[in-house]
Design an enzyme around this catalytic site. Structure first.
Site: not given
Length: 615
Positions: A135, A197, A309
């Protein structure tokens, strides 16, 4: 013909390498641990001879959240000169820009002694270093890798560095991507992106509602810490749908703009490993990466774009060496039927083989990636043919040097060319000098445009050939510079006249693998002076000698004496080590005449001092 290939030359080779080692799985394992145990931080670990640094995906970016598209010039923000190689700009090129908040996040970590000390410890013990992050931690990992690569280049270290990110947002503009490719660092970055994602795609769209984004990040951060905590975040289906439509809409505009005109504020950097439950494929052409992001997101939903994600652990398990070997679909020498079979496997690995509306454009996208992937090696092969064609020009210059060094005037190669008349021989050599410069300038241009293999500047053939060219021809460039009086207009050659290609070749030579034989002491004079700028230093030393006779200011005199003394020691060391060609030591060469003048001046000063003491 050039047949050598880089281990990272094409993106599927990088993917195969990752899948055949524990690097990918270990990177995700450490990212997962970092998410739960070191939020807003990182962890460092040594596994075998590999050092890992994993940045947590739970990060705070202050007032500049990841979809606030605030870009800043890297050069202006790099107060500590951490990214100097990325500051080099070609004329008319846009400056390298990076996300302001993410840059500040990295810089704040870099200021802490913890990151620098742990990185230094790993560098001492590790052969390769893997820098990874999930991330927002992925973009911090990318900046950390750029910093480390810049540092390693400055100290000419051979340490290998690889950056692996998972679901990382974009970091900077197209100039950043070009700068990374220009430094031959493209193969050092692998971005793992799950099929749906939304995080890696988010910065392609304008800023959504800050409240929406806040809840989204809060949901992800809580879920990374513990799946149970994720349920505490208030993320409504309407907000997911609105964000999904916003990103998909703007990705479509960029993806459908076409190969030559596709533009975006943010731009992909490195290779992209697209993962699904069925497997993975790898692409490194930026335009193809953007198209793949759009086409794969089309097959998702608002809910899957958020949940994906958090599923990288599941996807990493699917990326196996057996699968990647089967889906290596960009080979140059396989028959068309095998190629089509490979594309079919790639579509299956993304779970879209039966979805005709998506499968066809993805297939076209992969063909583009294949074409772009093959181009560098083909260009290198063509350059090898062109090099053979220009070798006669170099041979004629070598013959000219030999004839000058044997001449009865005892001036040598450099001075003969500098003081030449309008003879046919001198004009021919000057023309050949220009032809060779045009060839090598074209090589540099192709490198700048990423049209040659990643490891082109490390291939022994090109490193050695460029070094020989530099040692042979740069003395002629220097001679012409001073012959035409350019030093009176622009300043001395070293600071104001040296061509960029020579500086690049210097770096290639410094970064080469040195053989044991190269460290052996010479038993005879070199065929070419090993400092290609030697004669430029002689020209400056001659000016210092002239100035010292007329200068009366004590401070300026001391400065001139210091410079002359330093040059004398440097030149004597070259001569003692036999790193000069015979033309340097000929009786009427500029260097030999300078040594005589310098000796006379020292004798005069010595006599003057003796006379003063007697008085």
């Amino acid at each position: 013909m050039e047949t050598e290939t880089s281990s990272f030359e094409m993106s599927e080779m990088l993917a195969t390498f990752l899948a055949s080692t524990p690097l990918l799985s270990e990177s995700w394992r450490l990212c997962n641990i970092s998410n739960t145990s070191t939020p807003r931080g990182f962890l460092a670990e040594q596994i075998g001879d590999v050092g890992y640094v994993a940045f947590s995906g739970i990060q705070t970016v202050g007032n500049s959240e990841p979809s606030c598209r605030n870009l800043v010039p890297l050069m202006e923000s790099d107060g500590n000169a951490l990214f100097i190689p990325l500051h080099r700009l070609s004329e008319g090129e846009e400056p390298v820009m990076v996300h302001a908040g993410l840059l500040q996040l990295f810089l704040s970590m870099h200021k802490s002694t913890s990151l620098q000390s742990q990185m230094l410890a790993l560098m001492k013990k590790s052969k390769p270093i893997v820098i990874t992050g999930h991330s927002l931690g992925g973009t911090v990992a990318t900046l950390c890798t750029l910093w480390l690569l810049s540092y390693l280049q400055s100290v000419s270290s051979p340490l290998q560095v690889l950056c692996i990110t998972f679901g990382s947002p974009m970091l900077g503009n197209e100039s950043l991507s070009k700068a990374v490719l220009g430094e031959r660092w493209g193969g050092n970055f692998c971005n793992v992106v799950s099929k749906h994602d939304i995080m890696p795609r988010m910065l392609f769209a304008p800023q959504p509602s800050f409240t929406q984004l806040q809840f989204l990040l809060q949901y992800w951060h809580l879920s990374m810490n513990s799946p149970r905590f994720g349920m505490l975040a208030q993320l409504h289906d309407e907000d997911k749908a609105e964000l999904f439509r916003l990103v998909l809409c703007h990705l479509e505009v960029i993806a459908q703009a076409g190969e030559e005109v596709a533009k975006s504020l943010f731009w992909p950097l490195g290779s992209y490993l697209f993962c699904s439950e069925e497997g993975a494929i790898c692409v490194d052409n930026a335009v193809s990466v953007i198209k793949m992001m759009y086409l794969l997101l089309m097959t998702g939903s608002p809910c899957s774009s958020v949940e994906d994600h958090l599923k990288y652990g599941d996807y990493v398990e699917k990326v196996s060496l057996q699968f990647l070997n089967q889906s290596s679909f960009m080979q140059a020498d396989i028959p068309e039927s095998s190629y089509e079979s490979g594309v079919a496997m790639a579509l299956q690995s993304l779970g879209i083989y039966s979805q005709e509306t998506v499968a066809r454009p993805v297939k076209d996208c992969l063909k583009t990636a294949r074409r772009m992937g093959l181009r560098p090696n083909l260009n290198a092969a063509k350059l090898a043919v062109s090099l053979a064609k220009i070798n006669p020009y170099r041979a004629q210059i070598e013959w000219y040097k030999a004839s000058c060094d044997e001449s009865d005037d005892h001036m040598g190669y450099y001075d003969c060319f500098k003081l030449r008349d309008n003879s046919k021989k001198g004009s021919k050599v000057n023309l050949n000098r220009h032809k060779l410069a045009a060839f090598w300038n074209n090589v540099i241009k192709m490198l700048d445009n990423n049209e040659l293999p990643y490891d082109f500047n490390r291939r022994a053939k090109w490193v050695n050939t460029s070094q020989f060219y530099k040692l042979l021809v740069e003395p002629l460039d220097i001679a012409e510079y001073y012959r035409t009086g350019m030093h009176l207009v622009k300043g001395h050659y070293l600071k104001h006249g040296r061509e960029r290609r020579y500086e690049i070749f210097d770096r290639w030579w410094r970064e080469r693998k040195v053989s044991v034989d190269e460290n052996n002491k010479r038993s005879k004079l070199a065929s070419l002076t090993q400092d290609s700028c030697f004669w430029a230093r002689v020209e400056e030393a001659r000016e210092w000698l002239d100035n010292i006779r007329s200068e009366s200011d004590p401070k300026k005199l001391a400065f001139l004496w210091e410079n002359i003394d330093a040059f004398e020691k440097y030149a004597r060391k070259l001569v003692d080590n036999m790193e000069v060609s015979r033309d340097v030591l000929l009786n009427n060469s500029s260097y030999k005449l300078w040594v005589e003048e310098w000796g006379k001046l020292k004798s005069q000063l010595k006599n003057s001092l003796l006379s003063f003491q007697i008085m």
